[in-house]
Scaffold this motif. Structure first.
Motif, PDB file in Angstrom:
ATOM      1  N   SER A 163       0.806  -1.227   0.000  1.00  0.00           N
ATOM      2  CA  SER A 163       0.000   0.000   0.000  1.00  0.00           C
ATOM      3  C   SER A 163       0.839   1.276   0.000  1.00  0.00           C
ATOM      4  CB  SER A 163      -0.949   0.011   1.201  1.00  0.00           C
ATOM      5  OG  SER A 163      -0.205   0.016   2.405  1.00  0.00           O
ATOM      6  N   THR A 164       2.129   1.201   0.323  1.00  0.00           N
ATOM      7  CA  THR A 164       2.972   2.399   0.308  1.00  0.00           C
ATOM      8  C   THR A 164       3.536   2.692  -1.085  1.00  0.00           C
ATOM      9  OG1 THR A 164       5.041   1.271   0.886  1.00  0.00           O
ATOM     10  CG2 THR A 164       3.643   2.026   2.714  1.00  0.00           C
ATOM     11  N   THR A 165       3.482   1.709  -1.976  1.00  0.00           N
ATOM     12  CA  THR A 165       3.995   1.888  -3.341  1.00  0.00           C
ATOM     13  C   THR A 165       2.973   2.671  -4.153  1.00  0.00           C
ATOM     14  OG1 THR A 165       5.298  -0.143  -3.249  1.00  0.00           O
ATOM     15  CG2 THR A 165       4.746   0.693  -5.444  1.00  0.00           C
ATOM     16  N   ILE A 166       3.419   3.789  -4.728  1.00  0.00           N
ATOM     17  CA  ILE A 166       2.500   4.637  -5.495  1.00  0.00           C
ATOM     18  C   ILE A 166       2.769   4.590  -6.999  1.00  0.00           C
ATOM     19  CG2 ILE A 166       2.006   6.196  -3.589  1.00  0.00           C
ATOM     20  CD1 ILE A 166       3.958   8.203  -4.959  1.00  0.00           C
ATOM     21  N   GLN A 212       7.670   5.033  -3.267  1.00  0.00           N
ATOM     22  CA  GLN A 212       6.782   4.806  -2.127  1.00  0.00           C
ATOM     23  C   GLN A 212       6.683   6.067  -1.287  1.00  0.00           C
ATOM     24  OE1 GLN A 212       8.774   1.617  -0.006  1.00  0.00           O
ATOM     25  NE2 GLN A 212       7.691   0.053  -1.171  1.00  0.00           N
TER      26      GLN A 212
END
Length: 153
Positions: free
Chosen positions: A37-40, A80
């Motif tokens: 979820s931190t990877t954008i 991230q």
């Protein structure tokens, strides 16, 4: 600084999906996008121009970019947002090897400078890391380029 973290676990799992060595980066990038979820974003193109380099040199940044032609271009493997910082991650097989580490620090510092220049973000808000399935090394790019001033009394 070397450590082991969630990126190593994700890389191990992602490598199980790679059909060949040339598929490793793509497999890891896709796996992070889907499962972390931190990877954008992944595979972000960046470039550093001659004007960017002049700008940083005027601010006393120590740039180790001899031998490069401008613009210097590349792709950030994984971007991230964690703990209030933007993390630039690069998958490097054999990350534990000294020559890989030196090259990775130089490459990721250039990527951080390029990202900061394009986005107008403060370099202090960026953190870099390179990793494989067993090792994770991170550093602040600002520390890699900032020349400490000698104080005279």
């Amino acid at each position: 600084m070397e450590k082991n973290n969630f990126a190593n676990k994700l890389a191990k799992l992602a490598l199980l999906t790679a059909k060949s060595n040339k598929d490793r980066h793509n497999a890891i990038q896709n796996f992070f996008l889907i499962n972390d979820s931190t990877t954008i974003a992944t595979e972000i193109p960046v470039y550093l121009t001659n004007d960017d380099i002049k700008y940083y040199k005027k601010r006393n940044f120590n740039l180790n970019i001899g031998g490069y032609e401008t613009p210097i271009t590349g792709h950030i493997d994984i971007l991230q947002i964690r703990n209030g910082l933007i993390h630039i991650l690069d998958y490097k097989p054999d990350a534990h090897r000294k020559e890989i580490q030196e090259q990775a620090i130089q490459q990721l510092t250039i990527y951080a400078l390029a990202l900061a220049s394009r986005t107008k973000l403060d370099l202090a808000s960026l953190k870099c890391a390179f990793f494989d399935e067993n090792n994770y090394f991170e550093f602040f790019p600002l520390h890699a380029v900032y020349k400490k001033q000698k104080h005279t009394h």
